[in-house]
Scaffold this active site. Structure first.
Site, mmCIF file in Angstrom:
data_model
loop_
_atom_site.group_PDB
_atom_site.id
_atom_site.type_symbol
_atom_site.label_atom_id
_atom_site.label_comp_id
_atom_site.label_asym_id
_atom_site.label_seq_id
_atom_site.Cartn_x
_atom_site.Cartn_y
_atom_site.Cartn_z
ATOM 1 N N LYS A 164 0.847 -1.191 0.000
ATOM 2 C CA LYS A 164 0.000 0.000 0.000
ATOM 3 C C LYS A 164 0.884 1.243 0.000
ATOM 4 C CE LYS A 164 -3.973 -2.101 0.447
ATOM 5 N NZ LYS A 164 -4.936 -2.080 -0.666
ATOM 6 N N ASP A 193 -0.260 -0.630 -4.587
ATOM 7 C CA ASP A 193 -1.657 -0.180 -4.606
ATOM 8 C C ASP A 193 -1.788 1.179 -3.934
ATOM 9 O OD1 ASP A 193 -4.830 -1.672 -3.483
ATOM 10 O OD2 ASP A 193 -4.359 0.096 -4.701
ATOM 11 N N GLU A 218 -1.524 -0.588 -9.025
ATOM 12 C CA GLU A 218 -2.965 -0.810 -8.833
ATOM 13 C C GLU A 218 -3.661 0.491 -8.440
ATOM 14 O OE1 GLU A 218 -3.981 -4.241 -6.493
ATOM 15 O OE2 GLU A 218 -5.824 -3.317 -5.764
ATOM 16 N N ASP A 241 -9.172 -1.327 -9.484
ATOM 17 C CA ASP A 241 -9.874 -1.874 -8.309
ATOM 18 C C ASP A 241 -11.097 -0.996 -8.029
ATOM 19 O OD1 ASP A 241 -8.753 -2.781 -4.919
ATOM 20 O OD2 ASP A 241 -10.735 -2.662 -5.797
ATOM 21 N N LYS A 265 -13.670 -7.007 -6.072
ATOM 22 C CA LYS A 265 -14.261 -7.302 -4.769
ATOM 23 C C LYS A 265 -15.649 -7.885 -5.001
ATOM 24 C CE LYS A 265 -11.434 -4.158 -2.142
ATOM 25 N NZ LYS A 265 -10.491 -3.818 -3.223
ATOM 26 N N TRP A 320 -7.530 -12.546 -1.993
ATOM 27 C CA TRP A 320 -7.142 -11.849 -0.764
ATOM 28 C C TRP A 320 -8.176 -12.130 0.318
ATOM 29 C CZ3 TRP A 320 -9.305 -8.339 2.605
ATOM 30 C CH2 TRP A 320 -8.425 -7.800 3.554
HETATM 31 C C1 0XW Z 1 -6.318 -5.366 -0.028
HETATM 32 N N1 0XW Z 1 -7.728 -5.222 -0.275
HETATM 33 C C2 0XW Z 1 -8.284 -6.239 -1.169
HETATM 34 C C3 0XW Z 1 -8.431 -5.267 1.038
HETATM 35 C C4 0XW Z 1 -8.616 -3.861 1.531
HETATM 36 O O1 0XW Z 1 -9.995 -3.592 1.648
HETATM 37 C C5 0XW Z 1 -8.069 -2.980 0.466
HETATM 38 C C6 0XW Z 1 -8.137 -3.853 -0.751
HETATM 39 C C7 0XW Z 1 -7.360 -3.328 -1.938
HETATM 40 O O2 0XW Z 1 -6.695 -4.042 -2.646
HETATM 41 O O3 0XW Z 1 -7.513 -2.127 -2.199
HETATM 42 MG MG MG Z 2 -6.776 -2.471 -4.305
#
Ligand code: 0XW
Ligand code: MG
Length: 368
Positions: A164, A193, A218, A241, A265, A320
């Site tokens: 991140k 990301d 990302e 995403d 997601k 994930w």
């Molecule tokens: C890592 N994740 C899949 C879980 C968190 O909610 C953030 C998200 C992402 O990739 O942004």
């Molecule tokens: Mg992401």
């Protein structure tokens, strides 16, 4: 198999280690909503939706429970196996709220599997592998700490890391990226990301500074226009995403070849039904995907794992789970966890998890 009862639960998921930080969020606990659908013959299906706090996406935990209060009464008496017809009834009861209707969808696939005596993945096309690769997300942190986490997680068997970045001076992001990249063992992939936390200028600067490194960028910026303006100006593949708010957005992105893959997601896409369609669109487009969710316990984890198992392995970037950041499981016997960087596809019918509902306290809403 008529729906006879619906129960809605609220449950808090404190973050193990205390904090999960992204470019725009710092979370110490997540507020999840679980739906329990009971049919007239006594079968029970579970679904879940757990927004990543109130600002990560236009999703809201209390709003999810309010939306389910609006939708719930309209589902009593419907045939739980006619999943698309139930979606029609949800859309007639409430507009939008894809991330909420997804929880119902997941519960219906759980019920379908239990009714037909099959795993959800096998109803969704069949498991292409019985263990799926996971990946670990290292939160926004100092370069040295990120490097240490990267070594630790690779030692645990993860073959993909997500670092991140964003929400700070891009020079610190560059330092963290380079430090983590130095640790990568052969064949370990890195995604960086920004969770929409960079400007185009930041993205160009970081990509240029890391042009010698193999990595995926990302969701660097928030809008499709920004992403489109980056195409051809950076040397790294781009995954999308947050800006993928459903099948329509994915189809537009695929049609415009605006990205090189997706971090999807399940609840944002609308549930397992939508994820199956998006999976197939991405296969035709030859685009890799991850199967994730914002957060959630064993129910969400099982849903992500089941759909992930049905993705062509060469296009499955990873599944994930929030499990590494959650203390305990809903299902004490068959909780979903990451072992040696991979996740075992549950064996039982439906989602393959049997939650202990006493963990969640009494339902906050019930219908039927
Ligand atoms: C890592 N994740 C899949 C879980 C968190 O909610 C953030 C998200 C992402 O990739 O942004
Ligand atoms: Mg992401």
């Amino acid at each position: 198999m008529r729906i006879s009862e619906i129960h809605i639960y609220q449950h808090d998921l404190p973050v193990v280690g205390g904090l999960y930080r992204t470019a725009r969020t710092s979370m110490t606990s997540f507020d999840t909503t679980i739906i329990e659908i009971v049919t007239e013959n006594g079968m029970v299906g579970y679904g879940e939706t757990c927004p990543h706090g109130p600002v990560y996406q236009p999703h809201h935990a209390a709003g999810a429970r309010a939306a389910l209060r609006q939708i719930g009464p309209h589902l009593i008496g419907l045939n739980a196996l006619w999943i698309d017809c139930v979606h029609d009834a949800m859309d007639e009861a409430l507009g939008g709220h894809r991330y909420v209707k997804a929880a119902v969808d997941i519960a219906l696939w759980d019920l379908a599997g239990k009714s037909y005596g099959a795993r959800a993945c096998d109803l969704l096309g069949g498991a292409r592998q019985e263990r799926v690769p996971s990946y670990y997300a290292i939160g926004v942190t100092e370069p040295e700490e990120a490097s240490s986490m990267a070594r630790e997680k690779q030692a645990e068997g993860y073959r993909r890391l997500q670092l991140k970045v964003g929400g700070r001076d891009p020079d610190i992001d560059i330092a963290a990226i380079r430090k983590v990249h130095e640790t990568l063992q052969p064949h370990v992939k890195l995604a960086v990301d920004a969770n929409r936390g960079w400007t185009c200028r930041d993205t160009l600067t970081v990509s240029q500074a890391c042009r010698d490194l193999s990595l995926v960028i990302e969701q660097p910026c928030g809008t499709m226009e920004e992403i489109a303006s980056l195409r051809g100006r950076i040397s790294h593949p781009i995954f999308l995403d947050e800006s993928m708010e459903g099948l329509g957005a994915v189809m537009r992105a695929v049609g415009q070849r605006i990205c090189d893959g997706f971090s999807l997601k399940v609840t944002r896409m609308g549930g397992l039904s939508s994820m199956r369609t998006i999976r197939d669109v991405c296969r035709v487009a030859n685009l890799p995907i991850t199967c994730d969710d914002a957060w959630g316990g064993d129910i969400t984890a099982a849903a992500c794992t089941h759909i992930g198992a049905t993705v062509v392995p060469r296009l499955l970037e990873g599944v994930w789970l929030a499990a590494p950041y959650i203390d305990g499981h809903y299902d004490p016997e068959n909780g979903i966890s990451v072992e040696n960087g991979t996740i075992k596809v549950p064996e039982g019918p439906g989602l393959g998890v049997q939650p202990d509902v006493t963990l969640w306290g009494p339902p906050v809403h019930s219908f039927g």
